[in-house]
Design an enzyme around this catalytic site. Sequence first.
Site, PDB file in Angstrom:
ATOM      1  CG  HIS A  59      -1.946   1.132   1.207  1.00 38.96           C
ATOM      2  ND1 HIS A  59      -3.290   0.985   0.449  1.00 38.96           N
ATOM      3  CD2 HIS A  59      -1.947   2.186   2.065  1.00 38.96           C
ATOM      4  CE1 HIS A  59      -3.499   2.098   0.644  1.00 38.96           C
ATOM      5  NE2 HIS A  59      -3.222   3.007   1.504  1.00 38.96           N
ATOM      6  CG  HIS A  61      -1.472   6.807  -1.019  1.00 38.15           C
ATOM      7  ND1 HIS A  61      -2.517   6.392  -1.839  1.00 38.15           N
ATOM      8  CD2 HIS A  61      -1.757   6.432   0.417  1.00 38.15           C
ATOM      9  CE1 HIS A  61      -3.609   5.679  -0.934  1.00 38.15           C
ATOM     10  NE2 HIS A  61      -3.120   5.768   0.279  1.00 38.15           N
ATOM     11  CD  GLN A  64      -0.586  10.413   0.690  1.00 36.41           C
ATOM     12  OE1 GLN A  64      -0.031   9.869   1.621  1.00 36.41           O
ATOM     13  NE2 GLN A  64      -1.644  10.303   0.277  1.00 36.41           N
ATOM     14  CE1 TYR A 124      -5.648  11.033  -3.076  1.00 37.73           C
ATOM     15  CE2 TYR A 124      -4.954   8.914  -2.171  1.00 37.73           C
ATOM     16  CZ  TYR A 124      -4.956  10.123  -2.002  1.00 37.73           C
ATOM     17  OH  TYR A 124      -4.468  10.697  -1.136  1.00 37.73           O
ATOM     18  CG  HIS A 205     -10.141   6.526  -1.052  1.00 36.96           C
ATOM     19  ND1 HIS A 205     -10.614   7.031   0.309  1.00 36.96           N
ATOM     20  CD2 HIS A 205      -8.946   7.107  -1.130  1.00 36.96           C
ATOM     21  CE1 HIS A 205      -9.642   7.734   0.758  1.00 36.96           C
ATOM     22  NE2 HIS A 205      -8.516   7.876   0.235  1.00 36.96           N
ATOM     23  NE  ARG A 208     -12.371   8.455   5.424  1.00 28.74           N
ATOM     24  CZ  ARG A 208     -11.275   8.730   5.014  1.00 28.74           C
ATOM     25  NH1 ARG A 208     -10.988   9.955   4.273  1.00 28.74           N
ATOM     26  NH2 ARG A 208     -10.151   8.053   4.944  1.00 28.74           N
ATOM     27  CG  HIS A 232      -7.828   3.593   2.464  1.00 28.84           C
ATOM     28  ND1 HIS A 232      -7.948   4.409   1.509  1.00 28.84           N
ATOM     29  CD2 HIS A 232      -6.495   3.828   2.628  1.00 28.84           C
ATOM     30  CE1 HIS A 232      -6.779   4.717   0.745  1.00 28.84           C
ATOM     31  NE2 HIS A 232      -5.821   4.356   1.564  1.00 28.84           N
ATOM     32  CD  GLU A 235      -5.471   6.173   7.912  1.00 28.78           C
ATOM     33  OE1 GLU A 235      -6.250   6.168   6.627  1.00 28.78           O
ATOM     34  OE2 GLU A 235      -4.576   6.607   8.022  1.00 28.78           O
ATOM     35  CG  HIS A 269      -5.097   2.189   7.584  1.00 28.93           C
ATOM     36  ND1 HIS A 269      -3.739   2.375   7.578  1.00 28.93           N
ATOM     37  CD2 HIS A 269      -5.521   2.855   6.400  1.00 28.93           C
ATOM     38  CE1 HIS A 269      -3.330   3.332   6.660  1.00 28.93           C
ATOM     39  NE2 HIS A 269      -4.134   3.536   5.895  1.00 28.93           N
ATOM     40  CG  ASP A 320      -0.718   4.692   4.086  1.00 28.81           C
ATOM     41  OD1 ASP A 320      -1.103   5.496   2.814  1.00 28.81           O
ATOM     42  OD2 ASP A 320      -1.234   4.921   4.888  1.00 28.81           O
TER      43      ASP A 320
END
Length: 430
Positions: A59, A61, A64, A124, A205, A208, A232, A235, A269, A320
Amino acid sequence: VSVEQVIEADWTWIGGAFTRNIRVAVDANGRIAQVGALAAPPTVRFPGKALLPGIINVHSHAFQRGLRGLGEAFPHGAGTFWTWREAMYRLVDAMDAEALYRLSHQAFREMLACGITTVGEFHYLHHAAGSWGFEFDEVVLRAARDAGIRIVLLNCYYKTGGIGKPLTGGQLRFDGVSVLAFWRQMEHIATRLDPATQSLGVAPHSIRAVGIDDIVALRRESRKRGMVFHIHVEEQQREVAECRAAYGQSPMVLLTDRLEIDETVTAIHCTHTDSSDMSAFVGAGGQVCLCPLTEGNLGDGIPDLTGIRAAGGRICVGTDSNARLCMTEDLRWMEYGQRLKTQTRGRCVDAAGSAANALWEIATINGARSLGLTAGRIEAGCWADFVVLDLAAPSLAGWMPETLLDAFIFGTGESVIAATCVGGNFVPSQ
Ligand SMILES: [Zn+2]
C-alpha cells in the site's frame, strides 16, 4: 523457456532459513526456473552477500513523498489525521504531470533502495487541474517502469467528499467520474501495461469516498475480471461514526455483509475495527494491510494485530504516505507498537516463536497473496525478484546464519541492501 542467468550468493533464503550452496536459475521471462544445488555454473556471483525474496509493499501513495518534512510543525496546537489531510490537499492542488512523475520516481527508487521490489500503488490522483481525462494514471506507470520496480496499479475509484457529499477542492482531481467511465479507463490502461512488471487491481477509496452501491458494483466486476480488490477501512474513529450514522453499521460490518469477501480482498489499516467484526472478515478470507510508520506519523492508533492473527487473519504491510521509506523499520514497528501497548514482547511470531520470520512472511509471501502475484519466495515459478544483503555491512556485524534475519529486521535499514532485482534485472543500490 531458456535459462538466462544462474545466481549464487553465499547464503540464500529458502524454506524459512538461510542455506548455503544454492543456485537460482532465472528464465528469459524473468521467472525463477530452478532452485537448488544446480550443476550449471553461476553467471552472477555474490560473494559476501545473502539473497532473499524481494519485499512487497502492498500500500503506497507515491505522490505523498512530496509531503516529507512538511506538516511536522504544530504552531496551532496538536494536529490530527484531518489537519494532515489539508496539507496533502495543498500538495494535490500544486501537482502537475511533471511533479507527479518526479515524486513517484523518487519514491519508487527509494523503495528499491530499501529492498522493495513490488509496490501496490493505491492511485487516486487521476486528473490534471481542470481535467477529467485520467492522464495521471499513465504517469505513475511510466515512473514505475523507469525506476525499475514491479507495480500493481490499484486504480482507485473516488466519488464522494464524505458519505453522500459532493467532491470539493482538491478532491476533484480524484474523481472516478462514473463506474462505467472508470472501467473504460481500466480497459485503456490495460493496453498500456508492461506485462512482465505491471498489472491492475481495483480500489474503491473508502466508505467515505464511495457509496456502498458503487462499492458493491466494483467488487462484482473485480471478481469477474479476476482482479484484487483493496479498500481503506476504519483508519479513523470519525469514519466509523459517520458510517454508523449513515448506514447503521460500521464500515467493516457493512462491507462484510454486502461484498463477497475472499482472499482477493484486502482491507487497509483496520485501526479501529472491533474484534468480532474482524473475525467475520478474516474468516471469509479477507486480508489486512497495516502501515505502521504512517499510522504512527498520522496518530491513527494501534491496530489489534494479535487479535487479527489469532482469528486466522493474514497481515501484509504498506508504506502508505512514504513519510519514511525503510521497510525493516515498518516491520519492527509492527511488533514494537504491540509491545508498547501490552508491555510484553513477541506479539507477532510464527509457530516456532520467531518474530523475524513472522514479519518476513508478512513482507513477502502475504504481500504477494494480497496483490495476486506469484512472488515472495525463492521458488520455481515465482518472479525473479530479489534483495541482496551485504553481509559485511557494519550494522550486521556479529551475524550468524540463524540470527541473520533477526539482525536484518531489528537492527538495520536501507544501508545493508547491496542490490535489488526485479524480473531478473538487477538494480544496484543508490
Ligand atoms: Zn492509504
